[in-house]
Design a protein around this motif. Structure first.
Motif, PDB file in Angstrom:
ATOM      1  N   ASN A  81     -34.777   7.771  25.851  1.00 46.81           N
ATOM      2  CA  ASN A  81     -34.847   9.105  26.489  1.00 46.81           C
ATOM      3  C   ASN A  81     -33.951   9.235  27.710  1.00 46.81           C
ATOM      4  OD1 ASN A  81     -37.012  11.026  25.323  1.00 46.81           O
ATOM      5  ND2 ASN A  81     -37.949   8.988  25.209  1.00 46.81           N
ATOM      6  N   MET A  82     -33.069   8.293  27.928  1.00 46.95           N
ATOM      7  CA  MET A  82     -32.216   8.371  29.128  1.00 46.95           C
ATOM      8  C   MET A  82     -31.177   9.484  28.967  1.00 46.95           C
ATOM      9  SD  MET A  82     -33.331   6.074  31.280  1.00 46.95           S
ATOM     10  CE  MET A  82     -32.036   6.057  32.513  1.00 46.95           C
ATOM     11  N   SER A  83     -30.777  10.048  30.089  1.00 43.89           N
ATOM     12  CA  SER A  83     -29.698  11.045  30.055  1.00 43.89           C
ATOM     13  C   SER A  83     -28.353  10.332  30.203  1.00 43.89           C
ATOM     14  CB  SER A  83     -29.895  12.074  31.177  1.00 43.89           C
ATOM     15  OG  SER A  83     -29.845  11.417  32.415  1.00 43.89           O
ATOM     16  N   LEU A  84     -27.286  11.031  29.935  1.00 43.64           N
ATOM     17  CA  LEU A  84     -25.941  10.459  30.068  1.00 43.64           C
ATOM     18  C   LEU A  84     -25.742   9.969  31.499  1.00 43.64           C
ATOM     19  CD1 LEU A  84     -23.305  12.769  28.324  1.00 43.64           C
ATOM     20  CD2 LEU A  84     -24.071  10.476  27.639  1.00 43.64           C
ATOM     21  N   ILE A 107     -27.478   1.650  26.177  1.00 43.12           N
ATOM     22  CA  ILE A 107     -26.674   1.397  27.378  1.00 43.12           C
ATOM     23  C   ILE A 107     -25.250   1.869  27.140  1.00 43.12           C
ATOM     24  CG2 ILE A 107     -25.743  -0.416  28.882  1.00 43.12           C
ATOM     25  CD1 ILE A 107     -28.407  -1.887  28.436  1.00 43.12           C
ATOM     26  N   LEU A 108     -24.735   1.611  25.951  1.00 42.66           N
ATOM     27  CA  LEU A 108     -23.397   2.118  25.623  1.00 42.66           C
ATOM     28  C   LEU A 108     -23.444   3.607  25.274  1.00 42.66           C
ATOM     29  CD1 LEU A 108     -20.418   1.848  25.002  1.00 42.66           C
ATOM     30  CD2 LEU A 108     -21.024   1.110  22.695  1.00 42.66           C
ATOM     31  N   MET A 109     -24.359   3.992  24.411  1.00 41.76           N
ATOM     32  CA  MET A 109     -24.358   5.379  23.915  1.00 41.76           C
ATOM     33  C   MET A 109     -24.496   6.385  25.060  1.00 41.76           C
ATOM     34  SD  MET A 109     -23.807   4.498  20.982  1.00 41.76           S
ATOM     35  CE  MET A 109     -23.968   2.990  20.043  1.00 41.76           C
ATOM     36  N   LYS A 110     -25.319   6.017  26.072  1.00 39.18           N
ATOM     37  CA  LYS A 110     -25.555   6.956  27.180  1.00 39.18           C
ATOM     38  C   LYS A 110     -24.770   6.563  28.434  1.00 39.18           C
ATOM     39  CE  LYS A 110     -29.053   9.147  24.982  1.00 39.18           C
ATOM     40  NZ  LYS A 110     -30.351   8.491  24.942  1.00 39.18           N
TER      41      LYS A 110
END
Ligand code: NAP
Length: 346
Positions: free
Chosen positions: A237-240, A268-271
């Motif tokens: 659920n993290m934001s960019l 960690i990479l995707m966001k």
């Protein structure tokens, strides 16, 4: 002539959350002080989840394992009753690395020992707002988590001392604050007493889904106290460009093997996340400055801490296990002495 002293000694490496087979209450006379030692009559000592890790055999933790046969170390608040160190005198109130015991012997040139003021409305706050948990919360929010006003801030073990302080500090900083807890009673404490915007009972919901609903624009800062499945639910659920401030990995402290996860490491990479670990002894020297910054919030009632105090050294093990079973709110302490009786000065 020494003082009669009872202290908890580690005799075996514990299994899970069972301490009675691993720690023994031993009674002996305090030895003669060596040059450089101070003898402290403990009033309170702190119960910390990290101690569980040092009871185990792991060599790669931030502190080495407690040797078998040694007393359990913890932060204590107490009165100096004898000193062979030039900077400390009998009657000083100190916060120090001492022992789970009636008396602590500490060596200020080698371990943390600091004189603290008696002019505080609740002296327990030397182990609460104005001690290592407060400093960890403050820097975890503002420096390691780099929270900005208007951002969404989530903290786990939010009814514990560090989590509750971190949430209140983030709130003062202008964040929207969401706490993850283990019961409705704890959630109510956060939202009704401490000013959290929302709280999620992780035992009552699908946490990943509940976070999606509570934080529809994503989590900008996650203050992680526990690791494990909770961390995975938040990572999803993290934001960019979000930040994860890794304060603690409580659910792993009774495990002796390296961690296999987190399972949602891909995020960690995707966001494009930043994950930063931090450890309070690295910034103990900043304590006085951090306390000055937090003091106005405390005096205005905007930074509060409740205490779960267990009276009696003999009750330490039951109290300690509640850190991992969720049976307490706020800062867990054991009380073994009385300020008036021990200081002679108050
Ligand atoms: N990096 C540092 O320098 C530093 C300094 C201080 C503390 N810490 C770390 O910060 C963390 C919190 O310490 P603390 O002293 O603030 O806590 P605490 O007051 O001892 O509270 C611990 C809380 O953890 C929660 N918990 C227990 N089992 C859990 C589980 N399986 N999953 C999720 N939550 C669980 C419980 O709250 P709920 O039942 O409400 O979830 C419990 O009240 C620990 O990992 C500790 O090692 C790190």
């Amino acid at each position: 002539m020494g003082e009669q002293n009872r202290q908890w000694v580690l005799t075996h490496r514990p299994v899970g959350n069972k301490y009675a087979d691993a720690v023994e209450l031993v009674s002996m006379q305090t030895p003669d002080l060596a040059e450089g030692d101070v003898l402290i009559r403990n009033i309170y000592f702190s119960l910390d989840a990290g101690t569980r890790m040092w009871m185990g055999p792991r060599e790669d933790s931030y502190s080495p394992p407690t040797p078998l046969g040694s007393p359990i170390i913890s932060t204590v608040l107490g009165s100096v009753v004898a000193s062979r160190h030039p900077d400390f005198q009998s009657g000083d109130l100190v916060r120090a690395y001492g022992q789970w015991a009636d008396f602590s012997i500490s060596r200020p040139d080698e371990v943390y020992v600091e004189r603290v003021s008696r002019r505080l409305d609740d002296l327990r706050q030397h182990l609460g707002v104005f001690g290592a948990n407060g400093w960890t919360a403050y820097l975890g929010v503002l420096e390691y988590g780099a929270a900005r006003p208007g951002e969404t801030f989530v903290v786990s073990a939010a009814s514990g001392v560090t989590g509750a302080l971190a949430g209140q500090i983030a709130k003062q900083h202008g964040c929207r604050v969401v706490g993850i807890t283990g019961s409705p009673r704890k959630s109510a404490w956060l939202t009704e007493e401490l000013g959290f915007d929302a709280a999620i009972d992780r035992n009552a919901v699908d946490l990943e889904q509940a976070l999606r609903e509570t934080c529809p624009e994503g989590v900008d800062v996650y203050f992680d106290n526990v690791g494990g499945a909770v961390l995975d639910s938040v990572l999803a659920n993290m934001s960019l460009f979000g930040r994860v401030a890794v304060c603690g990995l409580l659910v792993h402290y009774d495990q002796n093997e390296p961690l296999p996860g987190p399972a949602r490491f891909d995020q960690i990479l995707m966001k494009r996340l930043t994950m930063t670990g931090f450890f309070s002894p690295d910034f103990y020297h900043r304590g006085p400055d951090l306390n000055r910054r937090m003091r106005p919030w405390y005096e205005q009632g905007k930074l509060q801490m409740a205490f779960d105090v267990t009276p009696g050294l003999e009750n330490t093990l039951d109290a300690y296990s509640t850190l991992f079973t969720g049976g307490k709110i706020g800062k867990a302490l054991v009380q073994v002495g009385d300020l008036d009786a021990t200081s002679g000065l108050s």
